[in-house]
Design an enzyme around this catalytic site. Structure first.
Site, short mmCIF file in Angstrom:
data_model
loop_
_atom_site.label_atom_id
_atom_site.label_comp_id
_atom_site.label_asym_id
_atom_site.label_seq_id
_atom_site.Cartn_x
_atom_site.Cartn_y
_atom_site.Cartn_z
CG HIS A 614 36.84 51.17 46.58
ND1 HIS A 614 37.00 51.05 47.94
CD2 HIS A 614 36.64 49.90 46.12
CE1 HIS A 614 36.92 49.78 48.29
NE2 HIS A 614 36.69 49.05 47.20
CD GLU A 615 35.60 48.78 42.53
OE1 GLU A 615 36.40 47.85 42.27
OE2 GLU A 615 34.75 48.70 43.44
CG HIS A 618 40.29 46.52 44.21
ND1 HIS A 618 40.84 45.88 45.29
CD2 HIS A 618 39.00 46.83 44.56
CE1 HIS A 618 39.94 45.82 46.26
NE2 HIS A 618 38.82 46.39 45.85
CG HIS A 621 47.00 45.07 45.05
ND1 HIS A 621 46.27 44.63 46.12
CD2 HIS A 621 48.27 44.67 45.31
CE1 HIS A 621 47.07 44.01 46.99
NE2 HIS A 621 48.28 44.01 46.50
#
Length: 841
Positions: A614-615, A618, A621
Site C-alpha cells: 500500500h505505502e 504512494h 505516485h
C-alpha cells in the site's frame, strides 16, 4: 497515508493539512492556499510539448547521473540490506560519496539541529524575495505577468522545502534537539503561510493574470491548472471579500483550528474504567487478568493502569507491586474501557453483560467533548455560509471528484445497497454460532459481533500444515526484493541500495534506495527518485505506516539559477528527461515492523505485506509523477483520488504471479505453498463485508454531520447525538444503542471532515482498474508491462495535473466518464467488484 500547496497550494499524510501557498506533500489534513495537495477540476488530456530544452551538461544538471550495478547484484544486495540486522554501512561498498557529510537527507544545509533553524531562516528570506517580486507585478506590463504563475509555484516549493522536511523530521527523528528545531521551523514557516494566505496583494496579482486575456491565454496547461487552483483557494479563504468580512472569515478559521485541536485532545470515554468481578472475565487471557488484578491492588500506582491501556503485551513483568495477600483479596478489578486490554476483552470474554458494558462505556463521549464537536460543526457551517455554500459539505466538495453532497450520498447509498446483503449473511453465520453456544438466544447485538467473529475464526482456522509459519516466506528483504521485481515488470524501474554518508540518516536502521529506470523506460537509464526507508520499530517512533514527501519532483527552469531569488536550490539533485531538468523526488517511507526473530530477518505477517505494498503505491505516485509545477506533483492531487495507487497495490500482494516473483522461505528458499496463501486469504475474507459496511456507516455519519444547513437546525443548535442516532437507525445491522455518543470519539471528523468517503471511493475505483486493466491478475495481467504503462501514463505521471475523472476515463478507456458527475459516481459504486469489500487498515 500521504502527506504541503500556497494558498492551500503553496504548501499542502498522508498521504498533512491543506496549506495555502505551499504544495501538497504533508499527510492528509490541509494547510490552505500556499500549500496543499488536493487537486481541482481541470481539462487537459495530454502532456504538452514544451520548447524549453536544456543541455544536460549545463550547471542545471551538475549532479552526476547515478547508474546502478548489474541487475542481479543489485537484486541480491537489496534483500541483504533489509534482512541483516546490522547497519547498511557494513554491507554496502562505498558508492563514491564525497568526503564530509552531505547533510541530513542529502541537504547540505542540515549539519546539525541548529542548522535546521538556520535553513528555515534562509528559506524565509528567499521566500520574502519571491513574494515581493510577485507583489511588484501588480502594476507591471502584460509581458511581466506571464511569469507570475511560475513565481507563485516556486514560492510554494520554497515553503514546502521547510514545512514538509520539518514535518518528517519531527515525526521520525530520535534526537530531542532535532525534534525541537523541526517544531520551531514548522511553526515559523506556517506563521508566514498564514500571513500569505490573507494577502489581498497576492490575490490581486493572481486575479489580474487570469482577467487579462492575452496573459491567461499564454499560460501553459499546467500553469493554468495551478492558477485556477490557487485562485480557488484564495477565494475559498475570503481573499476576494472586503476587509470586514475577510477578518470574520479569518476569525472563524482560527476558531475551527482551535476547536479541532480541542476535539482531538479530548477524545476519551466519559468513564475511563469500570469495576468488574473477576469471575465474569471468563475467557480473557489469564495473563491479562493477572495484570488487572495487580493494577487494582496497586491503586496508588497509576503507572500500572496507564501501562494496561497502552500495551497489548503482558510478557513484561513488574518486580514491584502489591503483596500476594493484597492480590488474593482482589475480587473485582478495574477494567479500562478503551485500549488493548478492553479490545482483548471484547474478543474473548464470554459474559455478554461484560461485553455490553465495555461496548457502551467505551463509545460514550463526555458532554464537554460533544459540545466541542457541535461548536466545531457550527463554525464550519458558518464559514461555508459566508463563502456562499449552504453546508460545509458543499463548501468542501466543490473541487473533489464527487463535487456535490448529493453525489456523495448517492454513492454511499448505492455502495450500502450492494454491500449490506453480504454483511447480513456474515452476521447470520454468527447468529447460528451464538444460538448453539448461548442457550439458543436469538438476539444479536453490536457487542456480540467481535466476540463471535473471534470464535468463528478459531473454529475455522485452517488446518493446513505449517499455516502458522506463513510469515517465514515474507522476510522484509524478500518482500522489498519482490516489489522491485514487480515494478521492473510494470514500469521499468527498480530499487538499488546505496550507502549513506555520515550524517545523512537519522538512525542506523534507515536504508536508502535509489529508484533507477531502465533503458526501455520513459526516462532512460538514470536515477528517477530516492527513498529513505525507516521500516523497523523503535521506542518513540509513531506506529502508523506513512509516506512522506520530503522533496517533490518539479521542473527547474533555466532562469532560476540566475535571478538571485533562491541560492538554496543549487545543490538539489536533478534528473534530465526529454531535455528538461527536474528535481529528483525524495520520499520517506515509514513503517513499524517488529522483529520476532532474534537471530534472523524481520518476518512480516501477510497483513504487513499488504501494508508495505500500500505505502509503495504512494511512493510510485511520487517517483513517476512528472509535472513542471510543484503544486500538482505526485500525490498532490484530489483528496478523493490520492489513495487510488496505494489501494490498487494491495491487489497485487496476493496475486499468484506476483508472489511467484519473491515469496520464498527465508531459510530454505522454497516457494510459498499456494495452499498457505489461499487459507490465509480465505480466513481474512471471512467478514470483509462487515468491515466495509462499517466504513460506509462512518462515511454516512461524517456526511450527515457536515450536510447541516441553517434551516435544518432547531433553536437549540446542532444536535450531533440525534444525527448519529438517525444514521444508526437507518443503516445499522444491529439494534441501536441509545445511550452512546460515539460521534465524540470519531477523530477523523477533524482531518477528513465531509470527505471520509474518499477511501471508499478509491477502493471502488481500484477494484475497477484491477479488473479491467490488469484483468484481475489473470493470465499474467498483474505483471504486464502493457497494463503497467497504461496505468502509469493515464494516472501516475499526471500527479494532480489532470482532472481525476479524465484519469479514470483514460485508464478504463471509458470516455463518457471524462466529466464525472453523479452517473460516473453511480457507475463506480455499482461496477466495482467484490474486491471493494476487504480488510480495512
Amino acid at each position: 497515508m500521504v502527506n504541503c500547496r500556497l494558498v492551500s497550494r503553496l504548501a499542502n499524510k498522508r498521504i498533512n493539512s491543506p496549506i495555502h501557498f505551499i504544495s501538497r506533500s504533508c499527510p492528509l489534513h490541509s494547510i490552505h492556499l500556499l500549500g496543499r495537495r488536493e487537486v481541482r477540476t481541470v481539462t487537459s488530456t495530454t502532456h504538452e510539448s514544451r520548447s524549453r530544452r536544456l543541455d544536460p551538461t549545463s550547471q542545471l544538471s551538475e549532479f552526476p547521473t547515478v547508474i546502478g550495478g548489474s541487475v542481479e547484484a543489485d537484486d541480491k544486495i537489496l534483500r541483504t540490506v533489509f534482512d541483516t540486522p546490522i547497519s547498511a554501512h557494513e554491507i554496502l561498498s562505498p558508492s563514491g560519496a564525497t568526503a564530509g557529510s552531505p547533510g541530513l537527507l542529502m541537504n547540505s544545509k542540515l549539519q546539525s539541529a541548529e542548522s535546521l533553524v538556520q535553513f528555515a531562516n534562509d528559506t524565509l528570506i528567499s521566500a520574502r524575495k519571491v513574494t515581493n517580486r510577485i507583489l511588484s507585478l501588480k502594476g507591471s506590463t502584460e509581458q511581466s505577468l506571464r511569469g507570475a504563475i511560475r513565481l507563485f509555484d516556486r514560492l510554494s516549493d520554497m515553503l514546502c522545502r521547510v514545512i514538509d522536511l520539518a514535518e518528517f523530521i519531527r515525526t521520525v527523528h530520535p534526537d530531542p534537539e532535532y525534534i525541537a528545531a523541526a517544531e520551531y521551523a514548522h511553526s515559523y514557516m506556517m506563521s508566514y503561510m498564514i500571513e500569505l494566505n490573507s494577502s489581498s496583494g497576492l490575490y490581486d496579482v493572481l486575479r489580474r493574470v487570469m482577467d487579462t486575456p492575452s496573459v491567461a491565454s499564454s499560460l501553459s496547461k499546467e500553469e493554468n491548472i495551478v492558477a485556477q487552483l490557487l485562485l480557488y483557494d484564495f477565494e475559498k479563504s475570503g481573499a476576494g471579500l472586503d476587509k470586514t468580512v475577510r477578518d470574520e472569515v479569518m476569525s472563524l478559521q482560527h476558531d475551527i483550528s482551535s476547536l479541532s485541536r480541542d476535539f482531538m485532545t479530548g477524545i476519551a470515554p466519559e468513564r475511563n474504567s469500570v469495576e468488574i468481578d473477576i469471575k465474569d472475565l471468563y475467557g480473557l487471557d489469564p495473563m491479562a487478568v493477572s495484570e488487572l488484578r495487580r493494577a487494582t491492588a496497586a491503586k496508588n500506582d497509576s503507572s500500572v493502569f496507564q501501562y494496561l491501556k497502552r500495551s497489548p503485551s503482558f510478557a513484561r513483568r513488574r518486580s514491584d507491586g502489591p503483596s500476594k495477600d493484597a492480590l488474593a483479596a482482589v475480587q473485582k478489578v478495574t477494567m479500562p474501557t478503551t485500549g488493548p486490554i478492553a479490545r482483548m476483552a471484547a474478543l474473548s470474554v464470554k459474559s455478554s453483560e461484560v461485553r455490553k458494558q465495555l461496548y457502551i462505556e467505551g463509545r460514550r463521549s463526555n458532554a464537554r467533548q460533544v459540545e466541542t464537536l457541535e461548536n466545531l460543526l457550527t463554525a464550519r457551517m458558518r464559514l461555508a455560509n459566508m463563502m456562499g455554500s449552504s453546508s460545509y459539505a458543499q463548501y468542501q466538495l466543490a473541487d473533489k471528484m464527487a463535487r456535490t453532497p448529493e453525489a456523495v450520498k448517492n454513492f454511499l447509498d448505492h455502495l450500502a445497497f450492494k454491500t449490506r446483503p453480504g454483511a447480513q449473511q456474515e452476521i447470520d453465520l454468527l447468529k447460528i454460532l451464538k444460538k448453539k453456544s448461548d442457550s439458543g438466544k436469538d438476539e444479536f447485538n453490536a457487542w456480540d459481533r467481535d466476540y463471535y467473529m473471534s470464535q468463528y475464526t478459531d473454529l475455522t482456522k485452517p488446518r493446513v500444515k505449517s499455516y502458522g509459519f506463513l510469515n517465514s516466506y515474507f522476510s522484509l528483504g524478500i518482500v522489498m526484493q519482490g516489489l522491485s521485481r514487480l515494478f521492473t515488470r510494470l514500469y521499468g524501474i527498480r530499487f538499488v541500495p546505496r550507502e549513506t554518508a555520515p550524517g545523512e540518516i537519522w538512525h542506523e536502521d534507515v536504508r536508502k534506495l535509489d529508484v533507477m529506470s531502465d533503458n526501455g523506460s520513459t526516462f532512460g537509464e538514470q536515477r528517477v527518485g530516492v527513498m529513505y526507508c525507516d521500516l523497523f520499530a523503535r521506542h518513540g517512533k509513531p506506529r502508523s505506516p506513512a509516506h512522506y514527501t520530503i522533496r517533490c519532483s518539479r521542473e527547474i527552469f533555466s532562469d532560476e539559477f540566475h535571478d538571485g531569488l533562491d541560492p538554496g536550490n543549487r545543490d538539489i539533485p536533478t534528473l534530465v528527461t526529454g531535455g528538461l531538468v527536474y528535481q529528483v523526488p525524495t520520499i520517506g517511507l515509514v513503517c513499524d515492523f517488529v522483529s520476532k526473530n532474534e537471530h534472523g530477518p524481520t518476518l512480516l505477517s501477510f497483513g504487513e505485506v499488504e501494508t508495505l505494498f500500500h505505502e509503495m503505491g504512494h511512493a510510485m505516485h511520487s517517483m513517476l509523477g512528472r509535472t513542471a509545477m510543484h503544486n500538482i506533483s505526485g500525490t498532490r492531487c484530489a483528496t478523493d483520488f490520492v489513495e487510488l495507487p496505494s489501494v490498487l497495490m494491495e491487489h497485487f500482494a496476493s496475486n499468484p504471479d506476483v508472489l511467484a516473483l519473491f515469496a520464498r522461505h527465508y531459510e530454505t528458499d522454497k516457494p510459498v505453498p499456494p495452499q498457505l496463501i489461499e487459507a490465509s486469504l480465505a480466513q481474512r475474507a471471512a467478514f470483509r463485508y462487515n468491515d466495509t459496511y462499517t466504513q460506509i456507516e462512518m462515511s454516512l455519519l461524517d456526511h450527515a454531520l457536515h450536510s447541516i444547513t441553517p434551516s435544518s437546525i432547531s433553536s437549540g443548535g446542532i444536535d450531533s447525538s440525534a444525527i448519529y442516532c438517525a444514521v444508526e437507525h437507518q443503516y445499522s445491522l444491529f439494534p441501536v444503542v441509545q445511550d452512546t455518543k460515539w460521534q465524540g470519539m470519531f477523530g477523523h471528523l477533524v482531518g477528513y471532515g465531509a470527505v471520509y468517503y474518499a477511501y471508499l471511493l478509491d477502493r471502488a475505483i481500484a477494484s475497477l482498474v484491477w479488473d479491467r486493466v490488469f484483468h484481475s491478475g489473470k493470465e499474467g495481467g498483474a505483471i504486464s508491462r502493457e497494463a503497467g504503462e497504461q496505468f502509469k501514463n493515464e494516472v501516475l505521471v499526471w500527479g494532480g495535473g489532470r482532472d481525476p475523472w479524465e484519469c479514470f476515463a483514460g485508464v478504463l478507456e471509458r470516455c463518457e466518464f471524462r466529466s464525472g458527475g453523479e452517473t460516473a459516481m453511480e457507475f463506480v459504486a455499482m461496477g466495482a467488484g467484490e474486491q471493494v469489500a476487504g480488510t480495512w487498515r
